[in-house]
Design a protein around this motif. Sequence first.
Motif, PDB file in Angstrom:
ATOM      1  N   ASP A 458       0.832  -1.191   0.000  1.00 46.02           N
ATOM      2  CA  ASP A 458       0.000   0.000   0.000  1.00 46.02           C
ATOM      3  C   ASP A 458       0.876   1.254   0.000  1.00 46.02           C
ATOM      4  N   GLU A 466      -4.326  -6.878  -1.949  1.00 45.78           N
ATOM      5  CA  GLU A 466      -5.620  -6.294  -2.318  1.00 45.78           C
ATOM      6  C   GLU A 466      -5.508  -5.628  -3.691  1.00 45.78           C
ATOM      7  N   GLY A 467      -6.569  -5.786  -4.497  1.00 48.71           N
ATOM      8  CA  GLY A 467      -6.557  -5.220  -5.839  1.00 48.71           C
ATOM      9  C   GLY A 467      -6.510  -3.705  -5.878  1.00 48.71           C
ATOM     10  N   GLY A 468      -7.241  -3.083  -4.953  1.00 49.48           N
ATOM     11  CA  GLY A 468      -7.340  -1.618  -4.960  1.00 49.48           C
ATOM     12  C   GLY A 468      -5.990  -0.935  -4.809  1.00 49.48           C
ATOM     13  N   PRO A 469      -5.254  -1.240  -3.749  1.00 51.32           N
ATOM     14  CA  PRO A 469      -3.941  -0.618  -3.585  1.00 51.32           C
ATOM     15  C   PRO A 469      -2.984  -0.928  -4.729  1.00 51.32           C
ATOM     16  N   TYR A 470      -3.109  -2.146  -5.290  1.00 43.57           N
ATOM     17  CA  TYR A 470      -2.237  -2.497  -6.417  1.00 43.57           C
ATOM     18  C   TYR A 470      -2.520  -1.575  -7.615  1.00 43.57           C
ATOM     19  N   VAL A 471      -3.796  -1.417  -7.942  1.00 40.75           N
ATOM     20  CA  VAL A 471      -4.168  -0.560  -9.071  1.00 40.75           C
ATOM     21  C   VAL A 471      -3.759   0.886  -8.793  1.00 40.75           C
ATOM     22  N   ASP A 472      -3.977   1.320  -7.572  1.00 41.72           N
ATOM     23  CA  ASP A 472      -3.596   2.677  -7.170  1.00 41.72           C
ATOM     24  C   ASP A 472      -2.099   2.911  -7.414  1.00 41.72           C
TER      25      ASP A 472
END
Lengths: 614, 351
Positions: A458, A466-472
């Motif tokens: 993160d 987690e997908g969200g932090p990776y995409v971020d």
Amino acid sequence: MPTATPLSRVNDFVVRFANVNGSGSASANEMFARAILRMGIPVAPRNIFPSNIQGLPTWYEVRVTEDGHLGARGGTDLMVAMNPQTFDKDIASIEPGGYLLYDSTKPYPASKFRDDITVIGVPLTAICNREYTDPRQRQLFKNIIYIGVLTALLEMDVKAVETLIAEQYKGKDKLIAPNVKALHIGRDYAVLNLAHPIGLRLRKADKVGNKIFVEGNAAAALGAVYGGATVCAWYPITPSSSLADAFTKWCAKYRVDPTTKKAKYAIVQAEDELASIGMVIGAAWNGARAFTATSGPGISLMQEFIGLAYFAEIPAVIFNVQRAGPSTGMPTRTQQCDLISCAYASHGDTKHVMLFPENPAEAFEMGAEAFDLADRLQTPVFVMLDLEIGMNHHLTRPFQWDDNRTYDRGKVMTYEELEAGKDFGRYLDVDGDGIPYRTYPGTHPTRGSFFTRGTSRDRYAKYTEEGGPYVDNMQRLLRKFETAKDIVPKPLIANAAKPSKYGVIYFGSTAPAMDEAIHMIEARGHGIDRMRLRGFPFHSSVNSFVADHDFVFVVEQNRDAQLRSLIVNECGIDPVRLVPILHFDGTPITARYIAKAIGDHLDQMTMKPAKVTS
Amino acid sequence: MTYLAKPKFHHPGLPKNELGYTHRDYEGTISTLCAGCGHDSITAAIIQACFELAIEPHRVAKISGIGCSSKTPTYFLGNSHGFNSVHGRMPSVLTGANLANRDLIYLGVSGDGDSASIGLGQFAHCLRRGVNMTYIVENNGVYGLTKGQFSATADRGSKSKRGVINTDNSIDMVAMALQLGATFVARSFSGDKEQLVPIIKAAIAHKGAAFLDVISPCVAFNNHAGSTRSFDFVREHNEAVNRLDFISTRMPIELKQEPGTVEIVEQHDGSTVALRKLSADYEIHDRSAALGFLQHHSAKGQIVTGLLFVEKEAEDLHAHLHTVDKPLNALGTADLCPGQAALDQFNASMR
């Protein structure tokens, strides 16, 4: 008498020496080029050599060019043919009306020669056998003797050669007199026995000015010194090894503490390319400016680590002195064939910064600038040299440095900032430019430490799948790449005398040949605008340059039009708008080649249909 | 998620070391390894060693490769910078980091899969270069994260959890380290904290390439009958060559080797180590004897643990390269850039 009129030119011709690798000709041939420079006449020499130590053919070409055309021209006006193995091929490469100088100790039959060239025989072996008893001396002095012959044939300044001999053997003074003697043995033979001077002449000029004569690898290495590199980890590979050698030499000269005599640098010859880039990454992670020098096969081996440096955001400078690939390819021949393998090195979604120097002066400048860019962007930066730039001497503008310049270490949070309670998240995009702040290990007892890893995390560097932090994170890396577009060196544009519908894009070692080719294209009645790329990612002006022209030629030295593919991919340009001009036989691209390829295209584009008569 | 932060709460009466740090200051996040993993015991030993040495936690750089063992730097020294690099390449990253800043303490953590297979070359070269570090291999003879394949240190004839017999010869990294010129070579057992902690302390204090192989049974894939890395097998076959103690003073070290006496080992950073030798026929400054001793007992199916070799006059890579005392990463433009005047001379020499 030859059937073609013998060439008659002053300060504008190409001399080519055909030798056997390991015969000791290199220093004599280079001295020839330097002596012409000392006469105030620009030269562009090229060493064409095999990937072995002894026995195979080697050539050294000296382009004498009062107009200062520093790219390869193609063709030979005077061939000094010292290699029986390539004799027939060498004769075939002589321009009509050209000259052949050969060892006539055992004269060849007339059938070996062409009837449109002037043949000049000198019994070099017989002269050496008469003058010297030692076999090695017979070989080495033969090279100086033919230089002596050329001083008479070309009306060369013999004093300039004598001075160079004295400079070359400074410290080994007992070698000076024998070499000067050999020089005059050759000169005297020519004066007494040959028609001299020939149609190719040298006349003193004042066209060199304050330019310097230097190899690209040596220049890039000096750039690394000036750029503040303190750690160099490398593994030998042609044609990049001389860059690390030069860095070692320059560091010994410029980077030793005068009081303690200790080194303000560390150079490690690693066990392989993987270790060399690993050391660079470790050193850069720990706050030192670090680099490696390699070539295409080394880049292949470094891929995993380069991906780590991209994802973990660690500055690393990689000098890639390109050679002809794929695989082992032609290790001692030049190409620009690693663009895509460097631009997208490693698995996953990666994009890397590249710099494209055109000559040693830019190799020096970009060699230094690469370290600022790597620190600012916290990412690998490739300096894309090639053998043509790296391993040849080039006449180039003198190097300059602004003494007020200080190194830009990028976003490094200090002890004081951490102590003041500034929020530190290793992967926070505080400024909106995609570039986060980092800390050097050991900075603060309780704040600012983080864990570096190639796995996803993160914004505070905590491991997560987690997908969200990776995409971020991945999107922030893209923002950083956008930022890079405006801080890498911008393209240079030169417009034709009249507005043109056509443009040409090129980069790196193609530039000198392009400078000359433009004049040849103009002579065919065409004007063309040009853009020289100096960095990747591409600046927005690339899009506008293509948009402003009906067609843009993309000139590069590889088979697959890698630059064109990058432009299409990164700028979203219709491939039809980009016409590839490709040269990839391992020799440097020539003005003649470019002028013909583009000129023929433009002829067709401007051709009007013939009137149809009934 | 494999990142689990520890609660900040701790007992206010925790003992402090001479720098005022408590044991908690040397801890990291909660381990996500299997309960009972030998690697966690090694983590605990590292924490204890650093606490007892009164090291400033943030002055340690902990660097690892890939694998179960390489995850462990997250679990200790939470205020240190860590680097979990790529498989088998920890040594080169550590070497570069060390070149950049000679003032930090470098702790390299690796596994037998990481160091004895893909990383064997880098393992060898960083030892022969004499990088000042403590290189710990957490050795369980098996690939844990990929579920139980043999590693290159698995003994020939040992059996995998799936019942496969290993027919390849094993690599003894301690023997290799001795041959490669490491100046501090030891082997220990994750279950023997009394031996392991002093060895780690001594390795950290050693100025040069310190290698420590720690037998660390894998509870998930290599702790069964037939394995030569199981807890029971190692306990039955462990032969300690000496019993260690560490004294963090600057006393000179004596080198007597009589059984039952204390042997003093001189360290080049000024600290001292006292070793109590249990074996009458062991000499820790004799590299070839160490190798012979190791191989002699290996042939009998025994695992030798203890400090096997220390070089008296160890030098590190910085000494070999004759680098300045100031860390290279602390040198600025004024230290490094020769400036226009030097460039003018350079330009003149290139005409």
